[in-house]
Write an enzyme that holds these catalytic residues in place. Structure first.
Site, PDB file in Angstrom:
ATOM      1  N   LYS A 111       0.819  -1.218   0.000  1.00 56.50           N
ATOM      2  CA  LYS A 111       0.000   0.000   0.000  1.00 56.50           C
ATOM      3  C   LYS A 111       0.850   1.264   0.000  1.00 56.50           C
ATOM      4  CE  LYS A 111      -4.408  -1.807   1.406  1.00 56.50           C
ATOM      5  NZ  LYS A 111      -5.645  -1.697   2.115  1.00 56.50           N
ATOM      6  N   LYS A 192      -5.426 -10.045  -6.304  1.00 55.10           N
ATOM      7  CA  LYS A 192      -6.732 -10.195  -5.644  1.00 55.10           C
ATOM      8  C   LYS A 192      -7.698  -9.086  -6.068  1.00 55.10           C
ATOM      9  CE  LYS A 192      -6.430  -7.510  -1.446  1.00 55.10           C
ATOM     10  NZ  LYS A 192      -7.107  -7.260  -0.216  1.00 55.10           N
ATOM     11  N   LYS A 195     -10.869  -3.214  -3.688  1.00 53.55           N
ATOM     12  CA  LYS A 195     -11.579  -1.962  -3.917  1.00 53.55           C
ATOM     13  C   LYS A 195     -10.603  -0.809  -4.082  1.00 53.55           C
ATOM     14  CE  LYS A 195     -13.218  -2.040   0.821  1.00 53.55           C
ATOM     15  NZ  LYS A 195     -12.163  -1.673   1.767  1.00 53.55           N
TER      16      LYS A 195
HETATM   17  P1  ATP Z   1      -9.132  -3.827  -0.543  1.00 50.37           P
HETATM   18  O1  ATP Z   1      -7.817  -4.447  -0.919  1.00 50.37           O
HETATM   19  O2  ATP Z   1     -10.263  -4.316  -1.381  1.00 50.37           O
HETATM   20  O3  ATP Z   1      -9.055  -2.328  -0.443  1.00 50.37           O
HETATM   21  P2  ATP Z   1      -8.696  -4.440   2.153  1.00 50.37           P
HETATM   22  O4  ATP Z   1      -8.126  -5.817   2.290  1.00 50.37           O
HETATM   23  O5  ATP Z   1      -7.741  -3.304   2.234  1.00 50.37           O
HETATM   24  O6  ATP Z   1      -9.558  -4.366   0.847  1.00 50.37           O
HETATM   25  P3  ATP Z   1     -11.168  -4.427   3.708  1.00 50.37           P
HETATM   26  O7  ATP Z   1     -12.042  -4.011   2.620  1.00 50.37           O
HETATM   27  O8  ATP Z   1     -11.322  -3.728   5.002  1.00 50.37           O
HETATM   28  O9  ATP Z   1      -9.671  -4.192   3.342  1.00 50.37           O
HETATM   29  O10 ATP Z   1     -11.328  -5.984   3.910  1.00 50.37           O
HETATM   30  C1  ATP Z   1     -12.485  -6.522   4.469  1.00 50.37           C
HETATM   31  C2  ATP Z   1     -12.422  -8.010   4.456  1.00 50.37           C
HETATM   32  O11 ATP Z   1     -12.531  -8.492   3.109  1.00 50.37           O
HETATM   33  C3  ATP Z   1     -11.122  -8.606   5.006  1.00 50.37           C
HETATM   34  O12 ATP Z   1     -11.438  -9.704   5.847  1.00 50.37           O
HETATM   35  C4  ATP Z   1     -10.366  -9.056   3.795  1.00 50.37           C
HETATM   36  O13 ATP Z   1      -9.526 -10.158   4.063  1.00 50.37           O
HETATM   37  C5  ATP Z   1     -11.507  -9.461   2.875  1.00 50.37           C
HETATM   38  N1  ATP Z   1     -11.115  -9.385   1.455  1.00 50.37           N
HETATM   39  C6  ATP Z   1     -10.753  -8.271   0.771  1.00 50.37           C
HETATM   40  N2  ATP Z   1     -10.472  -8.573  -0.510  1.00 50.37           N
HETATM   41  C7  ATP Z   1     -10.662  -9.922  -0.636  1.00 50.37           C
HETATM   42  C8  ATP Z   1     -10.544 -10.851  -1.733  1.00 50.37           C
HETATM   43  N3  ATP Z   1     -10.193 -10.458  -2.934  1.00 50.37           N
HETATM   44  N4  ATP Z   1     -10.825 -12.153  -1.492  1.00 50.37           N
HETATM   45  C9  ATP Z   1     -11.216 -12.585  -0.268  1.00 50.37           C
HETATM   46  N5  ATP Z   1     -11.342 -11.771   0.799  1.00 50.37           N
HETATM   47  C10 ATP Z   1     -11.076 -10.453   0.623  1.00 50.37           C
END
Ligand code: ATP
Ligand code: LTN
Length: 325
Positions: A111, A192, A195
């Protein structure tokens, strides 16, 4: 009965990865356990976010979590910043963690890479996350695969604190789903679904219209080999589709793979399964958005319940380290 805790940042549009990796599993465990689910708005401040957007997204994330099926009668749903013990315990844990440990966090590296300035909060992010969980003496933390390393750090901090100051925290464990623990981007199946990455065709939003889901799945990147087989290393695109089908319908990935001769049929069924999976969430979101007063009441009651538990743990931790009271 175990105590379960998990959190999600109000920082974007929620997608299938969030749902299958996390939310769906929260709903599944809510009735058998004491469960706390948290909208982690303080974590959202680690990256650039407009204040009015943060405010709006915080309430809208609560709407989403209710729409996917969290039952406010049985879970404690609340906003992190409403419970001041979170940043207070985070400080005690920052004085437990080491710089060496934080330097090893892969998500920080990902990040922060390519940014001119990096907020110090992004670096200490996993420590605040540890405080979130440890305040509730949680046994289990249902999360997607990407959070495993943060959970390991959390366990190390809990054990170190307990050894240094006397038993204060339950040492929690990560609960990661068997399928769809890491949903991949449909256009770039090597990364992965996320968002925070701009990939409109690769990301299936929880509120996407059926025709958009159909189009995204139809255009999902596969390979030229033409055979439907589950092999995430050699065939990441096809394997991702099989995991989606498995998670949405309950059949195993191998069973699903055996049903198809070509990618066209597989994609048709994946699209159909995802459309049925997401339709009720879309409908419920619309209903809840029409009664935000009720959502606010749920969050107020949640903060109240969370605060009662968190303050007991915080006071115990503060006393253990020798803070004068
Ligand atoms: P992003 O990378 O989408 O910004 P993030 O990991 O920074 O997301 P959150 O959105 O707060 O943060 O994650 C919420 C939950 O969703 C967490 O438990 C994370 O592990 C899960 N998660 C996020 N992306 C995935 C994915 N591609 N597959 C499975 N689980 C996911
Ligand atoms: N870092 C998590 C969000 C999060 C969390 C938590 C998850 C913040 N605090 C406590 C589980 C438990 C993420 O998914 N990016």
């Amino acid at each position: 009965m175990a105590t379960v805790f998990s959190g999600v940042q109000p920082s974007g549009d929620y997608h299938l990865g969030n749902y299958l990796g996390a939310f769906k599993n929260w709903v599944a465990v809510q009735h058998e356990n004491e469960a706390f689910f948290c909208v982690v708005d303080l974590h959202a401040l680690t990256l650039d976010i407009d204040p009015s957007e943060l405010r709006e997204r915080t309430l809208d994330l609560a709407v989403t979590l209710l729409a996917v099926g969290l039952d406010p009668e049985v879970v404690t749903l609340f906003v992190q910043s409403h419970v001041p013990e979170h940043p207070r315990l985070a400080w005690l844990l920052e004085c437990t963690a080491t710089v060496g440990e934080l330097n090893r966090m892969v998500q920080f590296k990902e990040k922060s890479s390519g940014r001119e300035t990096v907020r110090a909060g992004l670096y200490t992010y996993p420590v605040l996350m540890a405080a979130d969980v440890l305040l509730y003496q949680a046994d289990q933390v249902p999360v997607g695969d990407d959070q495993r390393q943060h959970l390991e750090l959390m366990r190390d901090l809990a054990v170190r604190f307990n050894n240094r100051y006397g038993r204060t925290f339950t040492v929690p464990e990560a609960v990661v789903p068997k399928v769809a623990a890491r949903v991949m981007d449909l256009q770039q199946p090597g990364r992965k679904m996320s968002k925070s990455i701009d990939s409109p065709l690769g990301t299936v939003g929880l509120l996407d219209a059926p025709k958009d889901i159909e189009r995204k799945v139809r255009r999902a990147v596969t390979d030229t080999d033409g055979r439907v087989r589950y092999d995430p290393e050699a065939k990441p695109g096809v394997s991702n589709l099989l995991e989606l089908l498995s998670a949405a319908t309950g059949v195993s990935v191998e069973e699903a793979a055996a049903r198809y001769d070509g990618y066209g049929d597989l994609k048709r069924d994946v699209a159909e399964a995802l459309i049925s999976l997401l339709a009720p969430i879309r409908q419920r979101t619309a209903e809840l958005r029409a009664d935000l007063g009720e959502v606010e009441r749920i969050l107020t009651a949640g903060a109240d319940r969370a605060h009662k538990v968190a303050s007991v743990t915080y006071e115990r931790a503060a006393k253990a380290v020798g803070l004068f009271s």
